[in-house]
Scaffold this motif. Structure first.
Motif, PDB file in Angstrom:
ATOM      1  N   GLY A 115      -3.670  10.785 -10.714  1.00 57.02           N
ATOM      2  CA  GLY A 115      -2.623   9.613 -11.173  1.00 57.02           C
ATOM      3  C   GLY A 115      -1.504  10.342 -11.671  1.00 57.02           C
ATOM      4  O   GLY A 115      -0.271   9.798 -11.340  1.00 57.02           O
ATOM      5  N   PHE A 127      -2.015   7.406  -1.865  1.00 58.64           N
ATOM      6  CA  PHE A 127      -1.982   8.320  -3.297  1.00 58.64           C
ATOM      7  C   PHE A 127      -1.835   9.713  -2.844  1.00 58.64           C
ATOM      8  O   PHE A 127      -1.408  10.462  -3.663  1.00 58.64           O
ATOM      9  N   GLU A 128      -2.806   9.878  -1.934  1.00 59.40           N
ATOM     10  CA  GLU A 128      -2.967  11.408  -1.611  1.00 59.40           C
ATOM     11  C   GLU A 128      -1.280  12.173  -1.301  1.00 59.40           C
ATOM     12  O   GLU A 128      -1.317  13.289  -1.685  1.00 59.40           O
ATOM     13  N   GLU A 170       0.716  -1.219   0.095  1.00 61.21           N
ATOM     14  CA  GLU A 170      -0.027   0.111   0.000  1.00 61.21           C
ATOM     15  C   GLU A 170       0.869   1.231   0.050  1.00 61.21           C
ATOM     16  O   GLU A 170       1.931   1.411   0.745  1.00 61.21           O
ATOM     17  N   GLU A 191      -8.188   8.056  -6.475  1.00 58.44           N
ATOM     18  CA  GLU A 191      -6.895   7.255  -6.661  1.00 58.44           C
ATOM     19  C   GLU A 191      -6.806   6.920  -8.218  1.00 58.44           C
ATOM     20  O   GLU A 191      -5.633   7.230  -8.899  1.00 58.44           O
ATOM     21  N   ASN A 192      -7.954   6.649  -8.968  1.00 54.06           N
ATOM     22  CA  ASN A 192      -7.845   6.266 -10.450  1.00 54.06           C
ATOM     23  C   ASN A 192      -8.062   7.580 -11.240  1.00 54.06           C
ATOM     24  O   ASN A 192      -8.153   7.261 -12.372  1.00 54.06           O
ATOM     25  N   GLY A 201       0.507  11.826  -8.770  1.00 50.52           N
ATOM     26  CA  GLY A 201       1.151  10.855  -7.996  1.00 50.52           C
ATOM     27  C   GLY A 201       2.326  10.327  -8.755  1.00 50.52           C
ATOM     28  O   GLY A 201       3.290  10.053  -8.077  1.00 50.52           O
ATOM     29  N   ASP A 228     -12.532   8.623  -3.054  1.00 48.29           N
ATOM     30  CA  ASP A 228     -12.150   7.378  -3.925  1.00 48.29           C
ATOM     31  C   ASP A 228     -12.043   7.872  -5.355  1.00 48.29           C
ATOM     32  O   ASP A 228     -12.405   7.688  -6.236  1.00 48.29           O
TER      33      ASP A 228
END
Length: 247
Positions: free
Chosen positions: A217, A10-11, A7, A211-212, A220, A209
């Motif tokens: 992305g 992502f933030e 894990e 992340e995608n 990130g 939610d």
């Protein structure tokens, strides 16, 4: 256990990507002015705000990332003696700082970077280690470092040996300067925040939610490659500016 091992939050990477983007944006205009291609005031106004925001966010996230690295290793291996790892990591980043010192000393007539942001991060990774376990103390120490920075902002000496600490020699000029006082305080504030928001390598808050999301992305990805981007972005910018200036 497997989830913790794989894990990433992502933030944190996305916010680091924002810092990198702002840094590159600021340096583009800084280089235009420094190379006398076009005049911009990078020492006040919106450009100064962008540059300082990038630096503060980047350094703050160093502290956050240190807590994540520490708590992740502890969750996986149950060991508290991670100092050799942090020492090696800090020394590696500080070595890149020395490379920048060497390059700027050769390439520039003045403005050599003696203690820039990579020097600070390298040293901070080592110095922050004791605070990662006793993280409440990091808040107090961080505030003290920031307060000391206000007091020492006008501190000068006849010698350069305390430059790393924040005491500048008279007439000192450099293109990048991040002494331990006050900037280590920003790292410690990141340590406190990281431990508060991610205890035992888990979020203590609800997260969207997203992340995608394509933008998230991309940010990130930039955040994960932050060191590489930092090392190469200036030569790339300067090369592009010289190329277009010669056309």
């Amino acid at each position: 256990m497997d989830k913790i091992q794989n894990e990433r939050f992502f933030e944190v990477d996305a916010f680091r990507g924002i810092a990198i983007f702002l840094m590159v944006f600021y340096h583009f205009f800084f280089d235009l002015n420094f190379l006398d291609i076009h005049e911009f005031n990078t020492h006040s106004g919106i450009l100064l705000i962008i540059g300082r925001t990038a630096a503060i966010l980047f350094i703050f996230l160093v502290g956050v990332s240190l807590t994540l690295s520490y708590s992740r290793a502890f969750s996986l291996h149950g060991t508290q003696n991670q100092f050799p790892h942090f020492l090696k990591r800090g020394a590696g980043i500080f070595a890149w700082g020395l490379v920048i010192t060497f390059v700027t000393a050769i390439a520039l007539e003045r403005g050599t970077i003696y203690f820039g942001i990579l020097h600070l991060i390298g040293v901070s990774i080592v110095l922050a280690y004791p605070f990662l376990k006793y993280w409440n103390f990091s808040l107090i120490a961080g505030i003290l470092f920031l307060f000391a920075g206000v007091i020492m902002d006008s501190a000068y000496a006849d010698f350069p040996w305390l430059l790393w600490l924040g005491i500048k020699p008279y007439g000192f000029y450099t293109l990048d300067y991040f002494p331990l006082i006050p900037w280590f305080g920003v790292v410690l504030m990141g340590v406190f925040t990281g431990n508060s928001l991610y205890p035992e390598y888990h979020r203590s808050f609800r997260m969207c939610d997203c992340e995608n999301n394509a933008v998230v992305g991309l940010l990130g990805y930039l955040g994960k490659k932050s060191l590489l981007i930092y090392l190469v972005h200036q030569p790339v910018i300067v090369g592009i500016l010289f190329l277009f200036a010669s056309i």
